[in-house]
Design a protein around this motif. Structure first.
Motif, PDB file in Angstrom:
ATOM      1  N   MET A 121      34.686 -68.332 -80.439  1.00 16.05           N
ATOM      2  CA  MET A 121      34.819 -66.890 -80.258  1.00 16.05           C
ATOM      3  C   MET A 121      33.683 -66.135 -80.944  1.00 16.05           C
ATOM      4  SD  MET A 121      39.014 -66.611 -80.606  1.00 16.05           S
ATOM      5  CE  MET A 121      38.918 -65.129 -81.533  1.00 16.05           C
ATOM      6  N   VAL A 122      33.317 -66.575 -82.147  1.00 16.06           N
ATOM      7  CA  VAL A 122      32.236 -65.921 -82.883  1.00 16.06           C
ATOM      8  C   VAL A 122      30.911 -66.104 -82.149  1.00 16.06           C
ATOM      9  CG1 VAL A 122      30.905 -65.978 -85.035  1.00 16.06           C
ATOM     10  CG2 VAL A 122      33.391 -66.064 -85.110  1.00 16.06           C
ATOM     11  N   LEU A 127      26.604 -64.108 -78.578  1.00 18.84           N
ATOM     12  CA  LEU A 127      25.857 -64.216 -77.313  1.00 18.84           C
ATOM     13  C   LEU A 127      25.927 -62.908 -76.527  1.00 18.84           C
ATOM     14  CD1 LEU A 127      26.727 -67.809 -76.090  1.00 18.84           C
ATOM     15  CD2 LEU A 127      24.433 -66.911 -76.509  1.00 18.84           C
ATOM     16  N   ARG A 128      27.093 -62.268 -76.530  1.00 15.33           N
ATOM     17  CA  ARG A 128      27.235 -60.994 -75.802  1.00 15.33           C
ATOM     18  C   ARG A 128      26.329 -59.918 -76.386  1.00 15.33           C
ATOM     19  NH1 ARG A 128      32.583 -62.755 -75.220  1.00 15.33           N
ATOM     20  NH2 ARG A 128      33.277 -61.813 -77.150  1.00 15.33           N
ATOM     21  N   ALA A 129      25.998 -60.021 -77.661  1.00 14.90           N
ATOM     22  CA  ALA A 129      25.148 -59.017 -78.308  1.00 14.90           C
ATOM     23  C   ALA A 129      23.670 -59.188 -77.946  1.00 14.90           C
ATOM     24  CB  ALA A 129      25.325 -59.086 -79.824  1.00 14.90           C
ATOM     25  N   ASP A 179      24.361 -62.357 -89.476  1.00 14.57           N
ATOM     26  CA  ASP A 179      24.987 -61.071 -89.746  1.00 14.57           C
ATOM     27  C   ASP A 179      26.509 -61.188 -89.802  1.00 14.57           C
ATOM     28  OD1 ASP A 179      22.493 -59.942 -89.830  1.00 14.57           O
ATOM     29  OD2 ASP A 179      22.638 -58.966 -87.860  1.00 14.57           O
ATOM     30  N   LYS A 180      27.065 -62.118 -89.018  1.00 15.04           N
ATOM     31  CA  LYS A 180      28.514 -62.319 -89.002  1.00 15.04           C
ATOM     32  C   LYS A 180      28.963 -63.264 -90.131  1.00 15.04           C
ATOM     33  CE  LYS A 180      28.826 -61.634 -84.015  1.00 15.04           C
ATOM     34  NZ  LYS A 180      29.435 -60.325 -84.077  1.00 15.04           N
ATOM     35  N   GLY A 181      27.982 -63.756 -90.900  1.00 20.79           N
ATOM     36  CA  GLY A 181      28.302 -64.632 -92.021  1.00 20.79           C
ATOM     37  C   GLY A 181      28.579 -66.060 -91.609  1.00 20.79           C
TER      38      GLY A 181
END
Length: 184
Positions: A121-122, A127-129, A179-181
């Motif tokens: 999911m992460v 990828l969508r970004a 950025d999401k860690g």
């Protein structure tokens, strides 16, 4: 110094500085993907997979003067060497099976797949970004396991453009994950 290569400090002091730099970059760029690939080959045995990656990087260091340092060629070389190390390890293990006591039933863990689902999911969110161009080449090459030439043909762009978009797309994806860690 790279964690996997830390035990080689004494040897690196006398080695060519360029070879040391290349190996550090090699580990930084390919260490994670290679570990993930090798974990699948070792039946998700993290310790064995880390040993295989370490041995693969050591062999790259020993052969650094003979290697062609183009990313796709070095990746193929690393995969080949790692696969051979895993095969050799399987042969050694099958020659003399390890004796172990069966675990007690209440001590056995049952994998639930939640960590893998969360990771997926992460990564999907990261990828969508990305821009559509970067997402397309990553999808074609990594997710659909196509070559640069195959991806270029499908996307209707030159192979060099695929390589460039892939390079910058992976960089952007790493940044998103950092950025999401998730990635360090």
């Amino acid at each position: 110094m790279c964690p996997v290569l830390g035990h080689l400090d004494g040897r690196f002091e006398s080695a060519d500085a360029e070879a040391e730099h290349r190996i550090a970059v090699l580990y930084r760029e390919f260490g994670g993907p290679l570990l993930r690939h090798v974990r699948r080959s070792t039946g998700n045995d993290l310790q064995w997979a880390e040993d295989v990656v370490q041995e693969t990087i050591v062999r790259a260091w020993r052969n650094s003067a003979r290697l062609q340092w183009e990313p796709s060629l070095i990746w193929a070389w690393l995969l080949t060497v790692a696969r051979r190390i895993v095969i050799d390890g399987r042969r050694r293990k099958s020659a003399r099976p390890q004796e172990v006591e069966p675990p007690e039933a209440d001590m056995m863990s049952v994998p639930d797949g939640s960590e893998r689902a969360l990771s997926a999911m992460v990564v999907a969110d990261a990828l969508r970004a990305l821009s559509e161009e970067h997402r397309e080449v990553i999808e074609q090459t990594y997710l659909r396991d196509r070559t640069i030439s195959e991806a270029a043909e499908i996307l209707g762009i030159p192979p060099g453009t695929v390589k460039s978009r892939l390079y910058y797309g992976i960089r952007a994806l790493r940044e998103q994950l950092r950025d999401k860690g998730v990635a360090g």
